[in-house]
Design an enzyme around this catalytic site. Structure first.
Site, short mmCIF file in Angstrom:
data_model
loop_
_atom_site.label_atom_id
_atom_site.label_comp_id
_atom_site.label_asym_id
_atom_site.label_seq_id
_atom_site.Cartn_x
_atom_site.Cartn_y
_atom_site.Cartn_z
N MET A 41 -4.74 -6.30 -6.45
CA MET A 41 -4.40 -7.38 -7.38
C MET A 41 -5.58 -8.31 -7.65
SD MET A 41 -1.39 -6.46 -8.03
CE MET A 41 -0.57 -7.82 -8.85
N GLY B 32 0.80 -1.23 0.00
CA GLY B 32 0.00 0.00 0.00
C GLY B 32 0.82 1.27 0.00
N SER B 33 1.99 1.24 -0.63
CA SER B 33 2.81 2.45 -0.59
C SER B 33 2.19 3.58 -1.40
CB SER B 33 4.24 2.16 -1.05
OG SER B 33 4.28 1.87 -2.43
N GLU C 165 -11.80 -3.93 -19.75
CA GLU C 165 -10.61 -4.58 -20.30
C GLU C 165 -9.41 -4.28 -19.40
OE1 GLU C 165 -8.57 -4.92 -24.69
OE2 GLU C 165 -10.18 -3.50 -24.39
N HIS D 242 -0.87 1.53 -12.98
CA HIS D 242 -0.24 0.33 -13.54
C HIS D 242 1.23 0.63 -13.80
CE1 HIS D 242 0.07 -3.43 -15.71
NE2 HIS D 242 0.72 -2.78 -16.66
C1 GRF Z 1 2.65 -0.54 -7.89
O1 GRF Z 1 3.77 -0.70 -8.70
C2 GRF Z 1 1.43 -0.30 -8.73
O2 GRF Z 1 1.70 0.37 -9.92
C3 GRF Z 1 0.98 -1.70 -9.03
O3 GRF Z 1 1.27 -2.45 -7.89
C4 GRF Z 1 2.29 -1.82 -7.14
C5 GRF Z 1 1.66 -1.56 -5.81
O4 GRF Z 1 2.52 -1.06 -4.88
N1 GRF Z 1 -0.39 -1.71 -9.44
P1 GRF Z 1 1.94 -0.51 -3.50
O5 GRF Z 1 1.03 -1.59 -2.91
O6 GRF Z 1 1.22 0.75 -3.76
O7 GRF Z 1 3.16 -0.34 -2.64
#
Ligand code: GRF
Length: 195
Positions: free
Chosen positions: A98, A12-13, A151, A117
């Site tokens: 995810m 969750g950064s 999509e 993304h």
């Molecule tokens: C990030 O690289 C984002 O682009 C991708 O997953 C990663 C998540 O990182 N969808 P975080 O959980 O926000 O640290």
């Protein structure tokens, strides 16, 4: 009041960057907005503790609990929608969430759903983006904030951040460079969408 709900699956950064930017730039007063909830599909997502320590409501809708269901994806998404809609969101922000979402979920949040993304879309949709960018010999990589459509990793591009690929990069060093830019870009786009 414009409520923001952020969905995470892991560290969750990006969520933390949005929360910190909201605090530092005092969005609450200026944009009449607040981060109402952080919701994870994984109970062990470390980002939940960060949200709690910042006084943000958290919830877990564990996708594994729906695995045995005949329509597992639809059942999970319905439960997720209930958890999100409890906060009447103006904006739903996917930040390292995810899960592939059902068309019904996406339609329900049309115009209110954004994702980040880690590639320069439309290149490298899906997973292992940095590894694939290196394999392809890309000289630049980056990340994209986009609206979510049915999509995967498509939808209107709202912002992109570009970084160079350096000679000795690994997927990890490239990911780190891209992530640092994600943390700058995503809070900006979220603030922009609240205006
Ligand atoms: C990030 O690289 C984002 O682009 C991708 O997953 C990663 C998540 O990182 N969808 P975080 O959980 O926000 O640290």
């Amino acid at each position: 009041m414009k409520n923001i709900v952020i969905l995470i699956s892991g560290s969750g950064s990006n969520m933390a960057a949005i929360v910190q930017a909201a605090q530092a730039q005092q969005w609450a007063q200026r944009l009449d907005a607040r981060i109402s909830a952080v919701i994870s599909n994984r109970p062990q997502a470390t980002g939940l503790a960060f949200a709690q320590s910042n006084g943000i409501a958290t919830a877990v809708v564990d996708h594994t609990a729906y695995a045995a269901h005949a329509q597992a994806r639809e059942a999970f998404d319905a439960a997720l929608m209930d958890a999100i809609d409890a906060h009447q969101p103006h904006l739903v922000v996917l930040a390292g969430f995810m899960r592939i979402l059902t068309p019904g979920f996406v339609a329900h949040y049309t115009g209110r759903l954004v994702n980040i993304h880690p590639s320069l879309l439309p290149a490298f949709t899906g997973l292992r983006t940095h590894e694939r960018a290196l394999q392809a010999g890309c000289q630049f990589a980056g990340a994209t904030v986009h609206r979510v459509t049915h999509e995967l990793d498509h939808g209107e591009i709202l912002a992109q951040a570009v970084v160079p690929v350096l000679p000795h990069d690994t997927a990890d060093t490239l990911a780190e460079r891209v992530l640092a830019q994600e943390h700058v870009m995503y809070p900006r786009v979220v603030a922009q969408l609240l205006k």
